[in-house]
Design a protein around this motif. Structure first.
Motif: not given
Lengths: 361, 361, 361, 361
Positions: D49-54, D56-63, D187-192
């Motif tokens: 998952y960490p390789k697949a995702v960009k 954008k949350q303000t907390t790190p990817i949960p373990k 509008a999601g990402y990249p969105g506006v």
């Protein structure tokens, strides 16, 4: 004094893009350059310009372009043009610009593709218009009348203007350390997603630091005595950190420099040298050149992008906060309008210099 | 291992201000510090806290404070408190903090007033908690049990953490050049007018560059062997340029450093040293200290204020983009949460260290 | 056709404030109004204008004002002026404007103080310049040649222009529901703290909704046949919700209206009526009036403040998204440049109308 | 009282997108729902998952997700899951969600594709969880155990909560006029693009007004007595204007309503009814439901997105500025966290209700 120059037809490639739109706005009121043809990607070809473009300028589409049809980016569609301005993206600029040059056009490009080519001048018009002379070597080598002139990356453009002014007054600068705070418009459209930059700083712009470090050495370098192009300023140490900030237009740069000469000039002398700087684009009377190449601010909190970027139609560089640097010699803050002097305006002044100096047949 | 510490009553001065509000939020869930009294300016005195404050936090006013009345900032109103946290503005902090110290309180201050006082420690808890020891000299000189501990300017705080980590691993750094991109919350409330900062950069923050250049030398300096206070790192050259950007919380800093030792450590070693860094506040088990003092980012575009400022409750420093500097040795980008580690969190960890080490009676 | 008008000296009160600065920028290039004296608060009096002002415009201080000294806001200091433009804050405007009127000046005010006075016209120049006629009653009542003309709140100004166009074409509108998204510049300087508005909406602007609801009824009302002032449109129901958004200049308003006449006009007719609307300020040839009073946008996502606010120097109103309202009859979105037509430009056009119609001696 | 529910495996489709990331953050700390499999587009399949995702949350990817591999969005890869949360984009959601339903999964979808399907419930969990009962009809018609539940558009979600509260207390509302100020994250990402929204308002969001006007009538409607699905509230007049503003998270809505009953309730009664409102999701003890469904603000300038969107983890609706509307009966301002209650949180509470009521086998 400016000589009188007869009207000249020009073409604009990438006319629907951000830089292309800016070219069209600037050229709409140009004293002698006339937009005769515009080119864009295949999906726009044949459309009237207002149908083809997602217009993002703060002034309406100039009337002159409302009935202009978009052509393919092929030399055949630009017959009658003497000059081609290219606002093409780098991924297509390479082949297209070459085709136009080979077809005999004078190509003035914003793209990065040929900036490092040995016989292609990389010209910031307020700094090194004398580098244009190398187009004669391009023409000789190719045995064709066409040539390519590039202008620099927007951040480099802002940096080299005060550096050139300081070197003219005080001799070589041997060290430059610069941190940029760059506007979102530098990334084109759609460019930076709003989710990435609102309430944020992105401390990275791909390839930008390398461009600033390398281009500075070519622009501040000299025409080599041989036919091999330019003598780069390889001994100059340049360290750039480039960041993106939530500003629409106008790149701010925090610069520290060290002079070779000891003792270094004092702050008052530096201020005077920056303010007094004039360049060939001005003395040649180029209509798009600024009256004052470097605007020096004495207020402690200037220049600021929102307040200062439109000064002189964005064709000058603003400098402020000139002070002693505890590490190098002096430091200052500069502002360059990345969509004006940092892009289309430079191309246009370069073309004006080329016209004034007889490089355009 | 953390020792068990008994509940301790504390007071908060300037409780209605930006820093004071943050103190109250942090202390509301503290394991052993209990807010017993709060002080603010005369117009708030006697009011219930919710009536007195223009609350600007993104969480509601903690329940514990809803019925707490605001006191005058006078020692008599804080009987029963062992520790005083001061979020007072500099224009009033001087006299009031002195009065509390003279009355025997342990004062932990965010204000700049006493940072340069010879016997007052300037403590960034992830860097120099050992400087707390000098409060014994304060007490001896005054023949009183009270003392003042200050924490550093928010930008300085972010800078000295990686510098300390690098010096511990590689010996003295002799040169630092830093450009900051600072958040608006650093200016308090109402602080920066929106007309000054939206779509803009203000390349000046009054007094900030001087603070960064001077405070760094005290914090990275050492306790002098005599009773004269601190040995500053006067031989270190520090050059700071401070700018304000449209970011709500989180100061970004672009840093270049030069090590005294030759050859300089390579990038991998620097990365490892930053990541491995631990500090006394951690080993003492201070509950507000971060688990990881420096979070090293490997993604090329991090740290970013919006995405990284809340990591570990804003108590750590994030570092990324570690790379070679063509002018000094290495450069990197850091992020510090100016309202957390850069302000109230530092004061609280400093108090925790003082408790753990027996400085609080 | 515009008549030729001789140069006239004018004074500007509140010249260092946001509205005052805008007056000076606009008047610097006016064809016949000449700034002769400027007034500001006591701490500025006697200073050269550039020393007195914290200039926040995006163009430099016009040369004409660089050597102009600031006067006290007293009639004696404005001898030689025929017209006084007031950009004063409401807390001081009341007494000062009265003093100038009593001293015989024609006062054109942006302040809210006298908008509800029975004999003071509240004039949006693209709507009700005929209301200026009531100044004759002011003069008669006071037996003095001076008078006060006010212009409307910036949000009201944007609203009433399309309402007037629709009423002219289709008869009375009986219901208006409007939600505004207002720019920060509407609050002056320092105005809105950046901490309050970045990444935020503030759904409240003190007194603004009441102003919109009341002023609309006076502006769209008529001169009463008696000498008692105006017949308000009390039967019209107007509901306003006013919010502040992170936009620098340009108020967006989402409007729904219901016509008295049944059936209501269709969308095409509404579009045509808005586009065809002209006003006396245009036919009188007022130099600051827009060529097109209402710019109708057909693109589904316009008008937008950043792209459309500078059109026609901000002197027109932009309208788009005209469509059927499932609750009232039609709805649309409008944009008004709050610092231009919404403030200083209206005062200036009002003065131009007064000159053209012989109200200025 | 909440019943004890045994751990249940769930899958998340569209796990790398904006909504998918939010699902994963929320589910990482869920008391009984366990993420067992995640699906994304073909280019991510097989990656950790960490390789697949960009991210954008303000907390790190949960373990929990660091070693999870991304699967194709095919039912076979989700064996062992009882519930499927879909954060898929509308252009692919149609076929994939159907495939999962046909394979027997309980699908809870954020996509718009099936919101108007007669037997698919459109459930805002604070409003109409009773509509879930219609899944029995889906199952009967298909003779399969799978079903689809959709949640509403983010703006609709915010609107219907106070409308439902008011209708429960005062009977039918016959007219609603709403203007939204929507955040960019909608509008999601990249969105506006940032160039479109910085210092700007975009007064148009494609399809949004139609969604608000239609979905409101289904959600506030009732299960029909026959097997034909829902009785829509067709007699209700709803007029929506939707705008995009430079806010990261949190949709603000300015709402006017008219009650069928005469006289209309007064402001105090309205305030009390909103504040007292509770819903089945709360009484069933759903762990993600807010404690207070509607937070009523009495401060004149609240709710505000930046200050109020995180309250109760974004699972409630904030309402303020309740006052008389001169056109309809009352008006108020509401705030809904579009990425929480307006999206993933609603899906999760819907699933919790379904679990509590025995719809999940």
């Amino acid at each position: 004094m400016a000589q009188q120059i007869s009207p000249l037809n020009v073409g604009v490639l990438g006319a629907t893009g951000t830089v292309g739109q800016r070219f069209l706005v600037l050229l709409a009121s140009h004293p002698y350059l006339r937009v005769h043809a515009i080119g864009a990607s295949p999906r726009s070809v044949g459309l009237a310009y207002p149908k083809a473009v997602k217009w993002k300028q703060t002034t309406p589409i100039p009337k002159a372009y409302r009935d202009l049809n978009v052509s393919a980016c092929e030399p055949g569609a630009f017959a009658g043009c003497k000059i081609i301005f290219s606002g093409l993206d780098a991924d297509v600029a390479g082949d297209i610009e070459l085709a136009f040059r080979d077809a005999g056009f004078a190509v003035f490009s914003n793209a990065k593709n040929y900036r490092r080519a040995p016989l292609v001048p990389l010209v910031v018009p307020l700094v090194n218009p004398d580098h244009l002379a190398i187009v004669r070597q391009q023409q000789q080598e190719l045995k064709k009348p066409g040539f390519i002139v590039t202008n620099a990356n927007c951040s480099t453009t802002g940096l080299v203007v005060p550096l050139a002014a300081l070197e003219r007054a005080f001799g070589p600068i041997d060290t430059v350390l610069v941190t940029t705070l760059q506007a979102i418009s530098g990334a084109g459209y759609p460019g930076v997603p709003s989710l990435d930059i609102m309430d944020n700083v992105v401390p990275f712009i791909g390839g930008e630091e390398e461009k600033m470090e390398w281009e500075t050495k070519k622009i501040l370098g000299s025409l080599a005595s041989t036919t091999t192009g330019f003598a780069l300023r390889d001994e100059m140490r340049v360290s750039a950190t480039c960041t993106r900030v939530p500003v629409i237009d106008g790149h701010t740069e925090c610069v520290s420099v060290r002079f070779a000469r000891r003792p270094a000039p004092d702050i008052a002398a530096v201020r005077a040298a920056l303010s007094a700087y004039t360049c060939d684009a001005q003395t040649l009377g180029c209509p798009s050149a600024p009256v004052q190449a470097i605007e020096v601010h004495d207020a402690e909190d200037r220049p600021q992008p929102r307040l200062d970027r439109e000064s002189q139609a964005g064709a000058a560089v603003s400098v402020g906060r000139i002070r002693t640097c505890p590490v190098l010699d002096i430091k200052f803050v500069l502002l360059v309008n990345n969509v004006c002097l940092g892009a289309a305006t430079s191309s246009i002044i370069n073309a004006e210099v080329a016209c004034a100096q007889g490089f355009i047949a």
